[in-house]
Structure formats: structure tokens, C-alpha cells
Design an enzyme around this catalytic site. Structure first.
Site, PDB file in Angstrom:
ATOM      1  NE  ARG A 136      -2.898  -1.286   3.374  1.00 16.00           N
ATOM      2  CZ  ARG A 136      -3.390  -0.465   4.302  1.00 16.00           C
ATOM      3  NH1 ARG A 136      -4.195   0.427   4.252  1.00 16.00           N
ATOM      4  NH2 ARG A 136      -3.228  -0.966   5.482  1.00 16.00           N
ATOM      5  N   GLY A 148       2.904 -14.909   8.190  1.00 16.75           N
ATOM      6  CA  GLY A 148       2.292 -14.542   9.541  1.00 16.75           C
ATOM      7  C   GLY A 148       3.615 -13.994  10.555  1.00 16.75           C
TER       8      GLY A 148
HETATM    9  C1  UD1 Z   1      -0.562  -7.635  13.656  1.00 18.00           C
HETATM   10  C2  UD1 Z   1      -1.089  -8.190  14.854  1.00 18.00           C
HETATM   11  C3  UD1 Z   1      -2.524  -7.653  15.449  1.00 18.00           C
HETATM   12  C4  UD1 Z   1      -1.999  -5.953  15.903  1.00 18.00           C
HETATM   13  C5  UD1 Z   1      -1.340  -5.649  14.678  1.00 18.00           C
HETATM   14  C6  UD1 Z   1      -0.986  -4.029  15.047  1.00 18.00           C
HETATM   15  C7  UD1 Z   1      -0.888 -10.823  14.639  1.00 18.00           C
HETATM   16  C8  UD1 Z   1      -1.482 -12.006  14.177  1.00 18.00           C
HETATM   17  N1  UD1 Z   1      -1.861  -9.596  14.515  1.00 18.00           N
HETATM   18  O1  UD1 Z   1      -1.665  -7.594  12.700  1.00 18.00           O
HETATM   19  O2  UD1 Z   1      -3.129  -8.202  16.832  1.00 18.00           O
HETATM   20  O3  UD1 Z   1      -3.251  -5.437  16.580  1.00 18.00           O
HETATM   21  O4  UD1 Z   1      -0.468  -6.239  14.287  1.00 18.00           O
HETATM   22  O5  UD1 Z   1      -0.437  -3.614  13.933  1.00 18.00           O
HETATM   23  O6  UD1 Z   1       0.307 -10.502  14.841  1.00 18.00           O
HETATM   24  N2  UD1 Z   1       5.519  -9.255   9.231  1.00 18.00           N
HETATM   25  C9  UD1 Z   1       6.637 -10.035   8.789  1.00 18.00           C
HETATM   26  N3  UD1 Z   1       6.135 -11.193   8.107  1.00 18.00           N
HETATM   27  C10 UD1 Z   1       4.884 -11.665   8.046  1.00 18.00           C
HETATM   28  C11 UD1 Z   1       4.014 -10.878   8.592  1.00 18.00           C
HETATM   29  C12 UD1 Z   1       4.075  -9.890   9.103  1.00 18.00           C
HETATM   30  O7  UD1 Z   1       7.696  -9.504   8.604  1.00 18.00           O
HETATM   31  O8  UD1 Z   1       4.857 -12.796   7.770  1.00 18.00           O
HETATM   32  C13 UD1 Z   1       5.565  -7.905   9.885  1.00 18.00           C
HETATM   33  C14 UD1 Z   1       4.935  -6.795   8.962  1.00 18.00           C
HETATM   34  O9  UD1 Z   1       5.771  -6.272   7.991  1.00 18.00           O
HETATM   35  C15 UD1 Z   1       4.687  -5.820  10.098  1.00 18.00           C
HETATM   36  C16 UD1 Z   1       4.528  -6.616  11.329  1.00 18.00           C
HETATM   37  O10 UD1 Z   1       5.054  -7.863  11.021  1.00 18.00           O
HETATM   38  O11 UD1 Z   1       5.670  -4.932  10.119  1.00 18.00           O
HETATM   39  C17 UD1 Z   1       2.871  -7.054  11.491  1.00 18.00           C
HETATM   40  O12 UD1 Z   1       2.289  -7.416  10.196  1.00 18.00           O
HETATM   41  P1  UD1 Z   1       1.013  -7.137   9.730  1.00 18.00           P
HETATM   42  O13 UD1 Z   1       0.651  -7.896   8.602  1.00 18.00           O
HETATM   43  O14 UD1 Z   1       0.803  -5.647   9.495  1.00 18.00           O
HETATM   44  O15 UD1 Z   1      -0.193  -7.532  11.110  1.00 18.00           O
HETATM   45  P2  UD1 Z   1      -1.523  -7.245  11.202  1.00 18.00           P
HETATM   46  O16 UD1 Z   1      -2.247  -8.326  10.417  1.00 18.00           O
HETATM   47  O17 UD1 Z   1      -1.639  -5.910  11.119  1.00 18.00           O
END
Ligand code: UD1
Ligand code: CA
Length: 453
Positions: A17, A82
Site C-alpha cells: 500500500r 504471518g
Molecule cells: C498484527 C497483529 C495484531 C495487531 C497489529 C498491530 C498478529 C497476528 N496480529 O496484525 O494483533 O493489532 O499487528 O498493527 O500478529 N510481518 C512480517 N512477516 C510476516 C507477517 C508480518 O515481517 O509474515 C511484519 C510486517 O511487516 C509488520 C508486522 O509484522 O511490520 C505486522 O504485520 P501485519 O501484517 O501488519 O499484522 P496485522 O495483520 O496488522
């Protein structure tokens, strides 16, 4: 005894995004990549070891996140499966053995060291997991912190929540500290049986509790936990960072007349009793010492301004500008890689580049140091208490001595000794009555043209 801590920074998100050709954690706030802001807070909270979980732009992200006084490694998460999966990518580092494992996000750049310390303090008190939560103005999209009998029992993601659970406004920031001894066994128990089919780090709350672990949540201000998904959010983070930093500086004794119009860089140093007028922009690498005044609409970058000096209005200080005590650089002046000695004045419409201006020297309006021959840069050296007349061009390399005078409008190509007076312009001629002749000739020409029509 101080507890050891590994910081795991999640930065493998694909930044869709942001619509950017680079990872979002490389986008700057106050001139510093977001990831470096996170690392600075981690370091300030006393942590020395960190592992970055990276995806796109792995090398650049690792480089930007590798800050002084820390040992930073990185692991590549090739598939985005995740947050639980992302943390487990750092398995080898976690297995090294730490008392605490902090999980934080590369795209949550405003978090303060105090917040990390508050969460770690819970582990020192005996908790096994300390989740950092916040009260959301609009909780949509966040994981909700579910509390029963005063205890955090689960974190429920928006997509998996019941209508009742969605009403909860206490949310998960995603940041947490986990008991380092038990972290791996708990992380390995996370599965992907949920609405998104992802491995949710948040499942660790229920897993830890089921194994007798103590789970707590702490609270932090929402503004500090804001993430970045779009350019608009990036701008909002920049605005918050600026507001916070201006406020901190004002509390240390810096005056700002219209703080909301002053733009600071991540490393701007302003000492007490500095006055910053409206609409001043600081690029990186600026120090302004006590009692100096930066007048309105000035732009400073890589510059040092000693105490009592004044800059602007409408001045530009470029890298290597070094103003001595009480020096003055006035309107529409540009200074680059030049020392302006104590009490020296460069007051109007002037360019001083690759130069040395001695103490007490006066540089007249419109003076230019001609430092560039189209290929190389050359130096201009001006002594102390010299006087450079207005509209002079000093063709470098050239040296002007102490106490020397340069006549207005001169083009100076040769050195001027101490106390000498140099003219580098045509001698003035005055022709009595000659203006009349010129004027009459012009009037006659105009009349003859009119007659032709
Ligand atoms: C996550 C949390 C949610 C919280 C929110 C806050 C989980 C399951 N959920 O949700 O409870 O309220 O953050 O913003 O943890 N990332 C990786 N690799 C992955 C997935 C994510 O590096 O495979 C990193 C992303 O770049 C980001 C962070 O982890 O910096 C969070 O990922 P994102 O997909 O934004 O999580 P949410 O679904 O928003
Ligand atoms: Ca998110």
C-alpha cells in the site's frame, strides 16, 4: 543482575500500500530510515543484540538497521506466512539463549525506549509474556486484548472475532516481550488454523497460559504505536515525530515562535537559549549553540552555528558551513563549506563557498566567491578585519590579507596582501555635458521613426 535481551524486528512486510519501489522501513522520518528509528529506541532501552526479519530489499534494510554499539544480524523470511512464522525465522538467534526476547515492528517507528523498558520490567517481575497494548480511538483491524478476571487471556484478530469481541477497544500493538527460555517451544506450537491461514504470534498468549506461563499486558499511548502502511500514514508519523521533538527541545530551553512551522532532522542539536523563528528547515547534521538566532525562512544542513551568531531571514547554510561566535549571515546568502570567523558579517545577497573568512571581516552585498572553474573547486581565503566591497567577485584560488580592502565591483584574480587596497575594475571616467548629447540623439531617432509611419 541485568537481564539479557534479544530484539527481533519484523520487517518482511511487502509494503504494497506504500506503492513504493523500496521497502517501507527504508522510508525516512526526519531524514532517517524508519528502521533506524526503531533500532535507536531499541538501543536506548539498553539492548545490544538484534535480529532483523527481512523480505524485500534485504541488504539495504540490514544496512539501515545496523546502528553503532549494537550487534545486528538479519534473516530472510522468503514467504510471508504471518507474525508467528516471522519470529520463528529468527529461531537460531533466539536459541542462542536470552532472558528476554522482544518482538517489535520495523514499521512502528515512534515507540519510545521507556515502553520497551516497561514491558521488560514485567518479565523481571516474573511475567512470561508482556504484551504492549493501547486504547484505540478506532479499533477496526487490530487484534483485541481479551481480559477475564483482570488477566489477559487471549488476543483475537479482527477477522476471527465475534461481534461482542469486536466491541473491545483495548488493542494489540503487536509488540511484546517473551520469556527467552520458553519462547521457542511456545512459538513452535503456533498453528495457522484461523481466518487468514497465517501463523499468528498472538496465539502465544493462549499457548503460554495453557503451559502455566504468566501473561500480562501493559498500556502505551496510541500515537507511539502507530504503524505505517501508506504514504499518508508516513506523513502523519513525520508530523507526530516533529511535534514530539519540538516539544522536547522547547523543554530543554529552545525558543520557537511558531513551532509547527519548524522542521527538524533526526540529529538536529539546538542548545538552550537558541531562538528559532517561523518556517525554518533543518536538514541533517546541524548544531546551533546557545544564544544563536535563526531568523525566518532559513534552510540549514550540515552546518555549525556558534553561540550568538545569527542566520537569515532567508539564508541557506549548506554542508560545511561553520559560523563563529557572533557571526552574521543575512538575507539571501548562501554559505557552503566555509568558515565564517567570529563577528564576521555576510549580510546580504552573497555566495561564500570553499572559503575561509577571518574574524571581524565584512563581506559586502552581492559578493561571490567564484569557487568553480567548471571542473575543480578552489579555495578563497580572507583574513581578519578585512573589508570586501559590494558586488565583488573573488576568483579562487585567491587570498586576501588581514585588514585588506577590496573596492566595490572588483573582480579579484590575484592575491591581496595585508592592509592593501585592491581595485579590480575599470577606472571611472566622467564626460561633462555628454549625457545631453546622448539624450538629444535618442529623441531625434524617435521623432524620425514617427515621421516614417
Ligand atoms: C498484527 C497483529 C495484531 C495487531 C497489529 C498491530 C498478529 C497476528 N496480529 O496484525 O494483533 O493489532 O499487528 O498493527 O500478529 N510481518 C512480517 N512477516 C510476516 C507477517 C508480518 O515481517 O509474515 C511484519 C510486517 O511487516 C509488520 C508486522 O509484522 O511490520 C505486522 O504485520 P501485519 O501484517 O501488519 O499484522 P496485522 O495483520 O496488522
Ligand atoms: Ca499492520
Amino acid at each position: 543482575m541485568t537481564r539479557t535481551c534479544l530484539a527481533v524486528i519484523l520487517a518482511a512486510g511487502d509494503s504494497t500500500r506504500m506503492k513504493s519501489s523500496m521497502s517501507k522501513v527504508l522510508h525516512p522520518i526526519a531524514g532517517l530510515p524508519m528502521i533506524a528509528h526503531v533500532m535507536t529506541a531499541v538501543r536506548a532501552a539498553g539492548m545490544r543484540d538484534a535480529v532483523l526479519v527481512v523480505g524485500r530489499d534485504a541488504d539495504k534494510v540490514t544496512k539501515a538497521g545496523s546502528i553503532a554499539e549494537m550487534t545486528v544480524s538479519s534473516v530472510l523470511q522468503t514467504e510471508r506466512r504471518g507474525t508467528g512464522h516471522a519470529v520463528l525465522t529468527a529461531r537460531d538467534s533466539i536459541a542462542t539463549g536470552y532472558d528476554d526476547v522482544l518482538v517489535t515492528y520495523g514499521d512502528v517507528p515512534l515507540v519510545r525506549p521507556e515502553t520497551f523498558l516497561a514491558a521488560r520490567a514485567k518479565l523481571a517481575e516474573g511475567a512470561d509474556v508482556a504484551v504492549i497494548g493501547f486504547h484505540a480511538a478506532n479499533p477496526f483491524g487490530y487484534g483485541r486484548l481479551l481480559v477475564k478476571d483482570g488477566e489477559l487471556v487471549a488476543i483475537r484478530e479482527e477477522k476471527d472475532a465475534t461481534d461482542e469481541e469486536r466491541k473491545v477497544t483495548w488493542c494489540n500493538s503487536g509488540l511484546m516481550v517473551i520469556n527467552g527460555v520458553r519462547a521457542l517451544s511456545w512459538l513452535e506450537k503456533i498453528d495457522n488454523k484461523n481466518a487468514k491461514g497465517e501463523f499468528y504470534l498472538t496465539d502465544i498468549v493462549e499457548i503460554a497460559r495453557a503451559e502455566g506461563g504468566r501473561v500480562v499486558a501493559i498500556d502505551a499511548p496510541e500515537a507511539e504505536l502507530a504503524g505505517c502502511n501508506t504514504r499518508a500514514e508516513l506523513a502523519a508519523l513525520e508530523a507526530s515525530w516533529q511535534t514530539r521533538r519540538r516539544h522536547e527541545l522547547m523543554l530543554t530551553g529552545v525558543s520557537m515562535i511558531a513551532p509547527e512551522t519548524v522542521y527538524l532532522a533526526h540529529d538536529t542539536v539546538l542548545l538552550p537559549d537558541v531562538l528559532i523563528e517561523p518556517n525554518v528547515v533543518f536538514g541533517p547534521g546541524v548544531t546551533v549553540e546557545t544564544g544563536a538566532v535563526i531568523h525566518a525562512f532559513s534552510h540549514l544542513e550540515g552546518a555549525h552555528v556558534a553561540s550568538g551568531a545569527t542566520v537569515g531571514p532567508f539564508a541557506r547554510l549548506r554542508p560545511g558551513a561553520n559560523l563563529g561566535e557572533g557571526a552574521k549571515v543575512g538575507n539571501f546568502c548562501e554559505v557552503k563549506k566555509a568558515e565564517i570567523g567570529a563577528g564576521a558579517k555576510v549580510n546580504h545577497l552573497t555566495y561564500i563557498g570553499d572559503a575561509f573568512v577571518g574574524a571581524g571581516t565584512n563581506i559586502g552585498a552581492g559578493t561571490i566567491t567564484c569557487n568553480y572553474d567548471g571542473v575543480n573547486k578552489h579555495e578563497t581565503r580572507i583574513g581578519e578585519n578585512a573589508f570586501i566591497g559590494s558586488n565583488s567577485a573573488l576568483v579562487a584560488p585567491v587570498a586576501i590579507g588581514n585588514g585588506a580592502y577590496v573596492a566595490s565591483g572588483s573582480v579579484i584574480t590575484e592575491n591581496v596582501p595585508d592592509d592593501a587596497l585592491a581595485f579590480g575594475r575599470a577606472r571611472q571616467e566622467v564626460k561633462p555635458e555628454r549625457a545631453k548629447v546622448v539624450r538629444e540623439r535618442a529623441l531625434a531617432l524617435k521623432a524620425s521613426k514617427k515621421a516614417e509611419r
